[in-house]
Design an enzyme around this catalytic site. Structure first.
Site, PDB file in Angstrom:
ATOM      1  CB  THR A 130     -11.515 -41.659  -3.541  1.00  0.00           C
ATOM      2  OG1 THR A 130     -11.970 -40.718  -2.558  1.00  0.00           O
ATOM      3  CG2 THR A 130     -12.467 -41.639  -4.719  1.00  0.00           C
ATOM      4  CG  HIS A 189     -13.168 -41.640 -23.794  1.00  0.00           C
ATOM      5  ND1 HIS A 189     -12.745 -42.829 -24.356  1.00  0.00           N
ATOM      6  CD2 HIS A 189     -14.471 -41.520 -24.151  1.00  0.00           C
ATOM      7  CE1 HIS A 189     -13.743 -43.395 -25.016  1.00  0.00           C
ATOM      8  NE2 HIS A 189     -14.801 -42.612 -24.913  1.00  0.00           N
TER       9      HIS A 189
END
Length: 407
Positions: A318, A370
Protein backbone atom coordinates in the site's frame (compact mmCIF):
# COMPACT_ATOMS: atom_id res chain seq x y z
CA UNK A 1 -43.69 -10.71 -22.80
CA UNK A 2 -42.63 -9.66 -19.30
CA UNK A 3 -39.04 -10.65 -18.48
CA UNK A 4 -38.07 -10.93 -14.81
CA UNK A 5 -34.51 -9.76 -14.20
CA UNK A 6 -32.91 -11.50 -11.25
CA UNK A 7 -29.72 -10.63 -9.39
CA UNK A 8 -26.90 -12.78 -10.81
CA UNK A 9 -24.30 -14.26 -8.49
CA UNK A 10 -21.26 -11.94 -8.50
CA UNK A 11 -19.01 -14.59 -7.01
CA UNK A 12 -18.65 -17.63 -4.79
CA UNK A 13 -19.97 -17.24 -1.21
CA UNK A 14 -21.83 -13.99 -2.01
CA UNK A 15 -25.53 -14.37 -1.16
CA UNK A 16 -26.67 -10.74 -1.06
CA UNK A 17 -26.05 -7.49 -2.93
CA UNK A 18 -27.18 -3.90 -2.46
CA UNK A 19 -28.69 -1.64 -5.10
CA UNK A 20 -26.19 1.22 -5.09
CA UNK A 21 -27.57 3.30 -7.99
CA UNK A 22 -30.26 2.89 -10.60
CA UNK A 23 -28.93 4.21 -13.91
CA UNK A 24 -32.44 4.30 -15.43
CA UNK A 25 -35.85 5.46 -14.27
CA UNK A 26 -39.07 3.50 -13.88
CA UNK A 27 -40.81 3.42 -17.26
CA UNK A 28 -37.65 4.05 -19.32
CA UNK A 29 -36.99 2.14 -22.51
CA UNK A 30 -33.72 0.19 -22.19
CA UNK A 31 -31.59 -1.57 -24.78
CA UNK A 32 -30.25 -5.10 -24.36
CA UNK A 33 -26.90 -5.11 -22.50
CA UNK A 34 -27.37 -1.47 -21.42
CA UNK A 35 -26.13 -0.86 -17.86
CA UNK A 36 -29.25 -0.27 -15.78
CA UNK A 37 -27.85 -0.35 -12.23
CA UNK A 38 -24.75 -0.48 -10.09
CA UNK A 39 -24.87 -3.13 -7.38
CA UNK A 40 -22.55 -3.46 -4.39
CA UNK A 41 -21.40 -6.77 -3.03
CA UNK A 42 -19.09 -7.10 -0.05
CA UNK A 43 -16.17 -7.37 -2.47
CA UNK A 44 -16.84 -5.10 -5.44
CA UNK A 45 -19.24 -2.80 -7.27
CA UNK A 46 -20.61 -4.29 -10.49
CA UNK A 47 -22.83 -3.06 -13.29
CA UNK A 48 -26.10 -4.88 -13.98
CA UNK A 49 -26.84 -5.09 -17.74
CA UNK A 50 -30.33 -5.33 -19.20
CA UNK A 51 -31.08 -8.86 -20.42
CA UNK A 52 -33.43 -7.63 -23.14
CA UNK A 53 -34.75 -4.44 -24.77
CA UNK A 54 -38.05 -2.97 -23.60
CA UNK A 55 -39.84 -0.84 -20.99
CA UNK A 56 -38.41 -1.31 -17.50
CA UNK A 57 -40.30 -1.44 -14.20
CA UNK A 58 -38.13 -1.19 -11.07
CA UNK A 59 -38.87 -3.56 -8.20
CA UNK A 60 -36.23 -2.40 -5.71
CA UNK A 61 -35.13 0.93 -4.30
CA UNK A 62 -31.62 2.34 -4.10
CA UNK A 63 -30.05 1.11 -0.86
CA UNK A 64 -32.15 -2.06 -0.74
CA UNK A 65 -30.32 -5.30 0.13
CA UNK A 66 -31.55 -8.05 -2.18
CA UNK A 67 -30.71 -11.74 -2.25
CA UNK A 68 -28.89 -13.28 -5.19
CA UNK A 69 -31.62 -14.65 -7.47
CA UNK A 70 -34.25 -12.13 -6.37
CA UNK A 71 -36.23 -10.16 -8.98
CA UNK A 72 -35.12 -6.51 -9.09
CA UNK A 73 -36.94 -5.30 -12.20
CA UNK A 74 -39.28 -6.30 -15.00
CA UNK A 75 -38.73 -5.64 -18.70
CA UNK A 76 -41.70 -5.53 -21.07
CA UNK A 77 -40.05 -6.79 -24.25
CA UNK A 78 -43.13 -5.78 -26.29
CA UNK A 79 -42.87 -2.19 -25.13
CA UNK A 80 -42.41 0.20 -28.06
CA UNK A 81 -39.16 2.07 -28.41
CA UNK A 82 -39.83 5.84 -28.40
CA UNK A 83 -39.21 7.61 -31.66
CA UNK A 84 -38.09 10.83 -29.96
CA UNK A 85 -36.07 11.31 -26.81
CA UNK A 86 -36.22 8.98 -23.82
CA UNK A 87 -38.07 11.65 -21.85
CA UNK A 88 -41.03 11.45 -24.24
CA UNK A 89 -41.48 7.73 -23.59
CA UNK A 90 -40.97 7.78 -19.84
CA UNK A 91 -44.39 9.22 -18.84
CA UNK A 92 -46.27 6.56 -20.88
CA UNK A 93 -46.72 4.09 -18.00
CA UNK A 94 -47.99 6.40 -15.22
CA UNK A 95 -50.41 8.53 -17.35
CA UNK A 96 -53.52 6.69 -16.18
CA UNK A 97 -52.60 7.22 -12.53
CA UNK A 98 -51.83 10.91 -12.81
CA UNK A 99 -55.25 12.13 -11.56
CA UNK A 100 -54.88 10.02 -8.39
CA UNK A 101 -51.61 11.74 -7.55
CA UNK A 102 -53.01 15.23 -8.18
CA UNK A 103 -56.33 14.80 -6.37
CA UNK A 104 -55.06 14.86 -2.75
CA UNK A 105 -52.97 17.99 -3.31
CA UNK A 106 -55.43 20.57 -1.86
CA UNK A 107 -55.82 18.60 1.40
CA UNK A 108 -52.06 18.14 1.74
CA UNK A 109 -51.40 21.80 1.16
CA UNK A 110 -53.64 22.99 4.00
CA UNK A 111 -51.23 22.39 6.91
CA UNK A 112 -48.54 24.47 5.21
CA UNK A 113 -50.35 27.63 6.25
CA UNK A 114 -50.44 26.52 9.87
CA UNK A 115 -46.69 26.71 10.47
CA UNK A 116 -44.22 29.40 9.44
CA UNK A 117 -40.64 28.55 8.49
CA UNK A 118 -38.70 27.36 11.55
CA UNK A 119 -41.86 26.60 13.53
CA UNK A 120 -42.00 23.16 15.13
CA UNK A 121 -44.95 20.84 14.81
CA UNK A 122 -46.69 19.98 18.12
CA UNK A 123 -44.82 16.67 18.38
CA UNK A 124 -41.51 18.37 17.59
CA UNK A 125 -42.24 21.14 20.14
CA UNK A 126 -42.77 18.56 22.90
CA UNK A 127 -39.46 16.84 22.11
CA UNK A 128 -37.53 20.12 21.94
CA UNK A 129 -38.98 21.23 25.27
CA UNK A 130 -37.91 17.95 26.86
CA UNK A 131 -34.40 18.44 25.48
CA UNK A 132 -34.39 22.12 26.48
CA UNK A 133 -33.45 23.08 22.91
CA UNK A 134 -34.72 26.33 21.36
CA UNK A 135 -36.51 25.96 18.04
CA UNK A 136 -34.26 28.69 16.62
CA UNK A 137 -31.31 26.31 17.02
CA UNK A 138 -32.89 23.65 14.79
CA UNK A 139 -33.08 23.73 11.01
CA UNK A 140 -36.39 22.38 9.74
CA UNK A 141 -36.50 19.96 6.85
CA UNK A 142 -40.27 19.81 6.54
CA UNK A 143 -42.47 21.65 4.05
CA UNK A 144 -41.64 25.36 3.93
CA UNK A 145 -38.88 24.85 6.53
CA UNK A 146 -41.17 23.44 9.24
CA UNK A 147 -39.41 21.55 12.05
CA UNK A 148 -40.55 17.93 11.98
CA UNK A 149 -40.53 15.30 14.69
CA UNK A 150 -37.42 13.71 13.12
CA UNK A 151 -35.64 17.09 13.18
CA UNK A 152 -36.37 17.36 16.89
CA UNK A 153 -35.29 13.77 17.62
CA UNK A 154 -31.96 14.32 15.81
CA UNK A 155 -31.33 17.76 17.35
CA UNK A 156 -28.47 18.05 19.85
CA UNK A 157 -28.01 20.70 22.54
CA UNK A 158 -25.73 23.59 21.66
CA UNK A 159 -22.23 23.34 23.14
CA UNK A 160 -21.63 27.06 22.78
CA UNK A 161 -22.88 30.25 21.24
CA UNK A 162 -24.02 29.72 17.62
CA UNK A 163 -21.77 31.57 15.18
CA UNK A 164 -24.32 31.89 12.40
CA UNK A 165 -22.35 29.56 10.11
CA UNK A 166 -23.60 26.31 8.66
CA UNK A 167 -24.06 23.51 11.20
CA UNK A 168 -25.66 20.96 8.89
CA UNK A 169 -24.94 17.26 9.06
CA UNK A 170 -25.80 14.35 6.84
CA UNK A 171 -26.36 10.69 7.71
CA UNK A 172 -25.76 8.29 4.84
CA UNK A 173 -25.52 4.52 4.78
CA UNK A 174 -22.15 3.05 3.94
CA UNK A 175 -21.97 0.92 0.82
CA UNK A 176 -21.86 -2.84 1.27
CA UNK A 177 -18.26 -2.83 0.04
CA UNK A 178 -17.26 -0.14 2.55
CA UNK A 179 -19.02 -1.99 5.38
CA UNK A 180 -17.18 -5.20 4.46
CA UNK A 181 -13.83 -3.39 4.37
CA UNK A 182 -14.57 -1.97 7.83
CA UNK A 183 -15.50 -5.41 9.13
CA UNK A 184 -12.31 -6.97 7.75
CA UNK A 185 -10.12 -4.23 9.22
CA UNK A 186 -11.64 -4.66 12.68
CA UNK A 187 -11.26 -8.44 12.36
CA UNK A 188 -7.58 -8.02 11.46
CA UNK A 189 -7.00 -5.85 14.53
CA UNK A 190 -8.89 -8.18 16.87
CA UNK A 191 -7.88 -11.61 15.60
CA UNK A 192 -4.21 -11.23 14.68
CA UNK A 193 -1.11 -10.54 16.75
CA UNK A 194 -0.23 -7.57 14.56
CA UNK A 195 3.07 -5.76 14.98
CA UNK A 196 4.81 -3.19 12.77
CA UNK A 197 8.52 -2.76 12.10
CA UNK A 198 10.04 0.26 10.32
CA UNK A 199 13.03 1.16 8.22
CA UNK A 200 14.08 3.88 5.80
CA UNK A 201 15.21 3.73 2.20
CA UNK A 202 17.54 6.03 0.30
CA UNK A 203 15.72 6.49 -3.01
CA UNK A 204 18.68 8.11 -4.83
CA UNK A 205 19.71 4.97 -6.80
CA UNK A 206 16.17 4.36 -8.07
CA UNK A 207 15.67 8.03 -8.92
CA UNK A 208 18.89 8.03 -10.97
CA UNK A 209 17.81 4.93 -12.90
CA UNK A 210 14.29 6.24 -13.50
CA UNK A 211 15.57 9.63 -14.69
CA UNK A 212 17.85 7.91 -17.19
CA UNK A 213 15.43 5.33 -18.59
CA UNK A 214 11.83 6.43 -17.95
CA UNK A 215 11.38 8.27 -21.26
CA UNK A 216 12.76 5.40 -23.32
CA UNK A 217 10.70 2.94 -21.25
CA UNK A 218 7.48 4.84 -21.89
CA UNK A 219 8.20 5.21 -25.61
CA UNK A 220 9.05 1.52 -25.97
CA UNK A 221 6.06 0.18 -24.04
CA UNK A 222 3.12 2.12 -25.47
CA UNK A 223 2.71 4.71 -22.74
CA UNK A 224 3.34 2.44 -19.75
CA UNK A 225 5.42 4.46 -17.28
CA UNK A 226 8.38 3.34 -15.20
CA UNK A 227 7.12 4.12 -11.70
CA UNK A 228 8.20 3.23 -8.20
CA UNK A 229 5.70 0.38 -7.84
CA UNK A 230 7.57 -1.97 -10.16
CA UNK A 231 10.79 -1.51 -8.16
CA UNK A 232 8.95 -2.14 -4.88
CA UNK A 233 7.07 -5.12 -6.27
CA UNK A 234 10.28 -6.71 -7.56
CA UNK A 235 12.02 -5.98 -4.24
CA UNK A 236 9.12 -7.57 -2.33
CA UNK A 237 8.99 -10.73 -4.46
CA UNK A 238 12.74 -11.15 -3.99
CA UNK A 239 12.40 -10.72 -0.20
CA UNK A 240 9.44 -13.16 -0.07
CA UNK A 241 11.64 -15.86 -1.62
CA UNK A 242 14.27 -15.21 1.05
CA UNK A 243 11.72 -15.15 3.90
CA UNK A 244 8.85 -17.48 2.86
CA UNK A 245 7.04 -17.23 6.22
CA UNK A 246 6.04 -13.69 5.25
CA UNK A 247 4.37 -15.21 2.17
CA UNK A 248 2.22 -17.59 4.20
CA UNK A 249 -0.98 -17.41 6.22
CA UNK A 250 -2.79 -19.07 9.11
CA UNK A 251 -5.65 -21.55 8.63
CA UNK A 252 -6.74 -22.68 12.08
CA UNK A 253 -3.88 -24.74 13.48
CA UNK A 254 -2.13 -24.94 10.11
CA UNK A 255 0.21 -22.73 8.12
CA UNK A 256 -0.34 -22.41 4.38
CA UNK A 257 2.87 -21.57 2.50
CA UNK A 258 2.94 -20.45 -1.15
CA UNK A 259 5.66 -20.85 -3.74
CA UNK A 260 4.20 -18.01 -5.82
CA UNK A 261 3.77 -14.29 -5.12
CA UNK A 262 0.32 -12.87 -5.81
CA UNK A 263 0.78 -9.26 -4.77
CA UNK A 264 -2.28 -7.25 -3.73
CA UNK A 265 -1.87 -3.58 -4.63
CA UNK A 266 -4.02 -1.17 -2.61
CA UNK A 267 -5.63 1.41 -4.90
CA UNK A 268 -8.17 4.13 -4.22
CA UNK A 269 -11.42 3.90 -6.20
CA UNK A 270 -14.71 5.80 -6.22
CA UNK A 271 -16.17 3.26 -3.78
CA UNK A 272 -13.18 3.33 -1.43
CA UNK A 273 -10.00 1.32 -0.99
CA UNK A 274 -9.64 -1.78 -3.15
CA UNK A 275 -6.85 -4.35 -3.38
CA UNK A 276 -6.69 -5.96 -6.85
CA UNK A 277 -4.08 -8.66 -7.27
CA UNK A 278 -1.04 -8.84 -9.58
CA UNK A 279 -0.75 -12.58 -10.22
CA UNK A 280 2.62 -14.40 -10.17
CA UNK A 281 4.44 -11.10 -9.79
CA UNK A 282 7.70 -12.97 -9.30
CA UNK A 283 7.63 -13.96 -12.98
CA UNK A 284 6.75 -10.54 -14.39
CA UNK A 285 9.19 -8.09 -15.91
CA UNK A 286 9.23 -4.41 -14.95
CA UNK A 287 7.00 -3.73 -17.95
CA UNK A 288 4.67 -6.55 -16.95
CA UNK A 289 4.27 -5.25 -13.40
CA UNK A 290 3.69 -1.65 -14.48
CA UNK A 291 1.22 -2.65 -17.20
CA UNK A 292 -0.79 -4.86 -14.84
CA UNK A 293 -0.90 -2.20 -12.11
CA UNK A 294 -2.04 0.40 -14.65
CA UNK A 295 -4.76 -1.92 -15.95
CA UNK A 296 -6.07 -2.65 -12.46
CA UNK A 297 -5.93 1.01 -11.39
CA UNK A 298 -8.00 2.03 -14.42
CA UNK A 299 -10.56 -0.69 -13.69
CA UNK A 300 -10.79 0.49 -10.08
CA UNK A 301 -11.17 4.13 -11.13
CA UNK A 302 -13.92 3.24 -13.61
CA UNK A 303 -15.75 0.99 -11.15
CA UNK A 304 -15.06 -2.14 -13.21
CA UNK A 305 -13.11 -4.14 -10.64
CA UNK A 306 -14.54 -7.65 -10.26
CA UNK A 307 -14.46 -10.14 -7.43
CA UNK A 308 -11.94 -12.24 -9.38
CA UNK A 309 -9.60 -9.23 -9.63
CA UNK A 310 -9.46 -9.01 -5.83
CA UNK A 311 -9.63 -12.67 -4.86
CA UNK A 312 -6.51 -14.23 -3.43
CA UNK A 313 -3.28 -12.38 -2.84
CA UNK A 314 -0.45 -13.59 -0.63
CA UNK A 315 1.03 -10.20 0.36
CA UNK A 316 -0.08 -6.55 0.06
CA UNK A 317 1.67 -3.31 -0.84
CA UNK A 318 0.00 0.00 0.00
CA UNK A 319 1.33 3.43 -0.96
CA UNK A 320 0.15 6.15 1.40
CA UNK A 321 2.88 8.40 0.04
CA UNK A 322 0.72 9.43 -2.92
CA UNK A 323 -1.52 11.21 -0.40
CA UNK A 324 1.38 12.76 1.50
CA UNK A 325 1.69 10.26 4.36
CA UNK A 326 5.10 10.38 6.03
CA UNK A 327 4.68 7.36 8.33
CA UNK A 328 1.91 4.89 9.16
CA UNK A 329 1.18 1.43 10.52
CA UNK A 330 -0.76 -0.33 7.75
CA UNK A 331 -3.37 -2.92 8.75
CA UNK A 332 -2.95 -6.50 7.52
CA UNK A 333 -5.26 -7.54 4.68
CA UNK A 334 -6.64 -10.84 6.07
CA UNK A 335 -6.05 -13.71 5.71
CA UNK A 336 -2.61 -12.54 4.59
CA UNK A 337 0.17 -12.26 7.16
CA UNK A 338 2.02 -9.17 5.96
CA UNK A 339 1.62 -5.77 4.33
CA UNK A 340 4.28 -3.27 3.25
CA UNK A 341 3.51 0.43 3.62
CA UNK A 342 5.24 2.95 1.34
CA UNK A 343 5.30 6.65 2.23
CA UNK A 344 6.21 9.99 0.74
CA UNK A 345 9.75 10.82 -0.35
CA UNK A 346 11.36 13.75 1.48
CA UNK A 347 14.88 15.09 1.14
CA UNK A 348 16.63 14.73 4.49
CA UNK A 349 20.21 14.97 5.74
CA UNK A 350 21.80 11.58 6.38
CA UNK A 351 25.32 10.39 7.16
CA UNK A 352 27.11 8.87 4.14
CA UNK A 353 30.69 7.63 4.66
CA UNK A 354 31.13 9.96 7.60
CA UNK A 355 29.73 13.00 5.79
CA UNK A 356 26.34 14.68 5.94
CA UNK A 357 24.50 14.58 2.60
CA UNK A 358 20.98 15.43 1.45
CA UNK A 359 19.12 12.48 -0.09
CA UNK A 360 15.50 11.63 -1.00
CA UNK A 361 14.40 9.31 1.81
CA UNK A 362 11.31 7.16 2.33
CA UNK A 363 10.12 5.47 5.51
CA UNK A 364 8.79 1.95 4.94
CA UNK A 365 6.69 -0.08 7.35
CA UNK A 366 5.97 -3.80 7.53
CA UNK A 367 2.93 -4.88 9.55
CA UNK A 368 2.89 -8.63 10.17
CA UNK A 369 1.06 -11.34 12.09
CA UNK A 370 3.37 -12.35 14.93
CA UNK A 371 1.51 -15.68 15.31
CA UNK A 372 3.21 -16.94 12.16
CA UNK A 373 6.10 -14.51 11.53
CA UNK A 374 8.83 -14.03 14.11
CA UNK A 375 10.75 -10.81 14.63
CA UNK A 376 13.82 -12.23 12.92
CA UNK A 377 11.89 -12.96 9.71
CA UNK A 378 10.00 -9.66 9.73
CA UNK A 379 13.08 -7.51 10.26
CA UNK A 380 15.12 -9.61 7.80
CA UNK A 381 12.39 -9.26 5.18
CA UNK A 382 12.25 -5.45 5.51
CA UNK A 383 16.05 -5.20 5.43
CA UNK A 384 16.05 -7.31 2.24
CA UNK A 385 13.53 -4.91 0.67
CA UNK A 386 15.71 -1.96 1.69
CA UNK A 387 18.87 -3.60 0.29
CA UNK A 388 17.23 -4.26 -3.08
CA UNK A 389 15.88 -0.72 -3.37
CA UNK A 390 19.21 0.84 -2.44
CA UNK A 391 21.16 -1.44 -4.79
CA UNK A 392 18.67 -1.99 -7.63
CA UNK A 393 21.29 -2.21 -10.37
CA UNK A 394 22.75 -5.42 -8.96
CA UNK A 395 19.85 -6.99 -7.07
CA UNK A 396 16.88 -6.10 -9.32
CA UNK A 397 18.34 -5.34 -12.77
CA UNK A 398 21.17 -7.89 -12.87
CA UNK A 399 23.51 -5.05 -13.90
CA UNK A 400 21.75 -4.80 -17.28
CA UNK A 401 18.97 -2.17 -17.14
CA UNK A 402 18.32 -2.23 -20.89
CA UNK A 403 17.61 -5.94 -20.77
CA UNK A 404 15.56 -5.67 -17.57
CA UNK A 405 13.49 -2.83 -19.04
CA UNK A 406 13.20 -4.64 -22.43
CA UNK A 407 14.60 -1.63 -24.31
Amino acid sequence: MILEMKVPSPGESITEVEIATWLVKDGDYVEKDQAIAEVDSDKATLELPAEASGIITLKAEEGDAVAVGAVVCLIDTEGAKPEGSDSEAAPAAPVAEAPKAVAPAPAAAAPAATYASGTPSPAARKILDEKNIASTAVKGTGKDGRITKDDAVNATPSMGTPTGGSRASERTKLSMLRRKVAERLVTAKNETAMLTTFNEVNMTPINLIRNEYKEAFKAKHAGVGLGYMSFFTKAVTRALKLYPDVNSMMDGDYKIAYDFCDISIAVSGPKGLMVPVVRNAENLTFRGVEADIKRLAIRARDGQITVDDMTGGTFTITNGGVFGSMLSTPIINPPQSGILGMHNIIERPIAVNGKVEIHPMMYVALSYDHRIIDGKESVGFLVAVKEALENPMELLLDNDPKKAFEL
